[in-house]
Design an enzyme around this catalytic site. Structure first.
Site, PDB file in Angstrom:
ATOM      1  N   HIS A 128       0.808  -1.208   0.000  1.00  0.00           N
ATOM      2  CA  HIS A 128       0.000   0.000   0.000  1.00  0.00           C
ATOM      3  C   HIS A 128       0.852   1.275   0.000  1.00  0.00           C
ATOM      4  O   HIS A 128       0.854   2.032  -0.968  1.00  0.00           O
ATOM      5  CB  HIS A 128      -0.905   0.037   1.242  1.00  0.00           C
ATOM      6  CG  HIS A 128      -1.774  -1.164   1.431  1.00  0.00           C
ATOM      7  ND1 HIS A 128      -2.853  -1.471   0.616  1.00  0.00           N
ATOM      8  CD2 HIS A 128      -1.736  -2.148   2.365  1.00  0.00           C
ATOM      9  CE1 HIS A 128      -3.437  -2.580   1.049  1.00  0.00           C
ATOM     10  NE2 HIS A 128      -2.789  -3.017   2.104  1.00  0.00           N
TER      11      HIS A 128
HETATM   12  O1  RIB Z   1      -5.407  -0.017   4.418  1.00  0.00           O
HETATM   13  C1  RIB Z   1      -4.004  -0.015   4.268  1.00  0.00           C
HETATM   14  C2  RIB Z   1      -3.390   1.076   5.077  1.00  0.00           C
HETATM   15  O2  RIB Z   1      -3.670   0.866   6.463  1.00  0.00           O
HETATM   16  C3  RIB Z   1      -1.851   1.111   4.979  1.00  0.00           C
HETATM   17  O3  RIB Z   1      -1.403   2.425   5.150  1.00  0.00           O
HETATM   18  C4  RIB Z   1      -1.430   0.269   6.147  1.00  0.00           C
HETATM   19  O4  RIB Z   1      -0.124   0.611   6.612  1.00  0.00           O
HETATM   20  C5  RIB Z   1      -2.452   0.658   7.169  1.00  0.00           C
HETATM   21  O5  RIB Z   1      -2.020   1.883   7.762  1.00  0.00           O
END
Ligand code: RIB
Ligand code: CA
Length: 312
Positions: free
Chosen positions: A242
């Site tokens: 992500h």
């Molecule tokens: O949904 C994914 C996000 O939530 C990413 O930033 C992960 O690190 C969590 O913070």
């Protein structure tokens, strides 16, 4: 080459860690500081983990500040089930020696945005938006001084990962997200629609390990740990990376496509709390307020990431 000044607001988290490493490995970016927020794990761990990663990158010079330890008005929800109890499960990394900076992260955000030339600092939130929203509430004058906010959060086609309709970062503090999305600051959103296409398949994880450095080994171990949740849940071929997509967008925006649309945040309904309601098809007359990304050249992303990690 002109460097882009950024502040990373983060809740490490293995994927946050890789995003920070990519930023510190990239000469296009100047990291003015890192502000920790409660999210994946409590603040005491996110601020510690941010320093662990800076030292792994050999950058104990980066100022790290602790920010908000809870959402603006809700009880903190964490994600140890994904990231492990430390937030950085996977590799065995030493406790940090570099100090946490004195003062609150929100005051660092305000002070820095006021001190730097207007329109020259990009904010990169990788966790719940609590620190950013509190800074905007405390010092409304800084909003127009922000060059851009490039954040990981939300979803449209992928809908949700912590509830059926909400992505974790937005869900943890929907009130903060609402403040940020209504602030008028230029926003680029890196949603699950993109990050779920950036999967650490085995060949890609093998490429991290093949770098043959402590950074490469740590990233391989972090993404190995982090992927088990998504493999069990989605049957996916690997962990979705992500947060590094935010850093990659800053370095090579051509790897991504998206569209300028209206995005509003659900802050009331318990059923859909934290949903990013993106008018992707332009069916309302709501004014566009975000560059909402939709696709990524995943091979190009991993090529960039692996090459840069090898520089550390
Ligand atoms: O949904 C994914 C996000 O939530 C990413 O930033 C992960 O690190 C969590 O913070
Ligand atoms: Ca994060």
């Amino acid at each position: 080459m002109s460097t882009r000044k950024i502040i990373i607001d983060t809740d490490p988290g293995q994927d946050d860690a890789v995003a920070i490493l990519l930023a510190l490995a990239s000469p296009e970016l100047e990291v003015l500081g890192i502000t920790a927020v409660a999210g994946n794990v409590p603040l005491a761990l996110t601020q510690k983990n941010a320093r662990i990663i800076c030292e792994l990158a050999g950058r104990a010079d980066i100022p790290v500040y602790a920010g908000c330890d809870a959402p603006l008005s809700r009880t903190l929800v964490t994600a140890e089930h994904v990231h492990g109890k430390t937030g950085l499960d996977g590799p065995q990394l030493p406790d940090p020696v570099m100090p946490l900076q004195d003062g609150h992260a929100v005051d660092f955000l305000i002070r820095t945005l006021r001190a730097q030339e207007a329109g020259t600092v990009t904010l990169c939130p990788l966790g719940p938006l609590t620190n950013i929203a509190m800074a905007f509430q405390k010092a409304p004058d800084i909003v127009e001084r922000v060059q851009e906010i490039v954040l990981m959060g939300g979803a449209y086609f992928e809908v949700g990962n912590i509830t059926p309709t909400a992505e974790f970062n937005i869900y943890v503090d929907p009130q903060a997200a609402d403040i940020v999305f209504k602030s008028g600051a230029p926003i680029t959103v890196v949603p699950l629609d993109v990050t779920h296409k950036a999967l650490v398949t085995k060949p890609r994880n093998d490429a991290f390990r093949a770098i043959g450095t402590p950074v490469g080994q740590a990233v391989a171990l972090m993404t190995d740990f982090f992927e088990r949740f998504d493999r069990e849940k989605y049957g996916s071929l690997g962990a979705p990376l992500h947060d590094p997509c935010v850093t990659a967008y800053l370095i090579q925006p051509g790897l991504f496509t998206g569209r300028h649309v209206n995005v509003e945040i659900e802050t009331a309904s318990e059923l859909t709390l934290g949903m990013t309601v993106a008018d992707w098809w332009g069916v309302t007359d709501r004014a566009p307020n975000a560059n909402f990304l939709g696709d990524i050249d995943a091979d190009g992303f991993f090529t960039l990431l692996t090459e840069r990690l090898a520089r550390l």
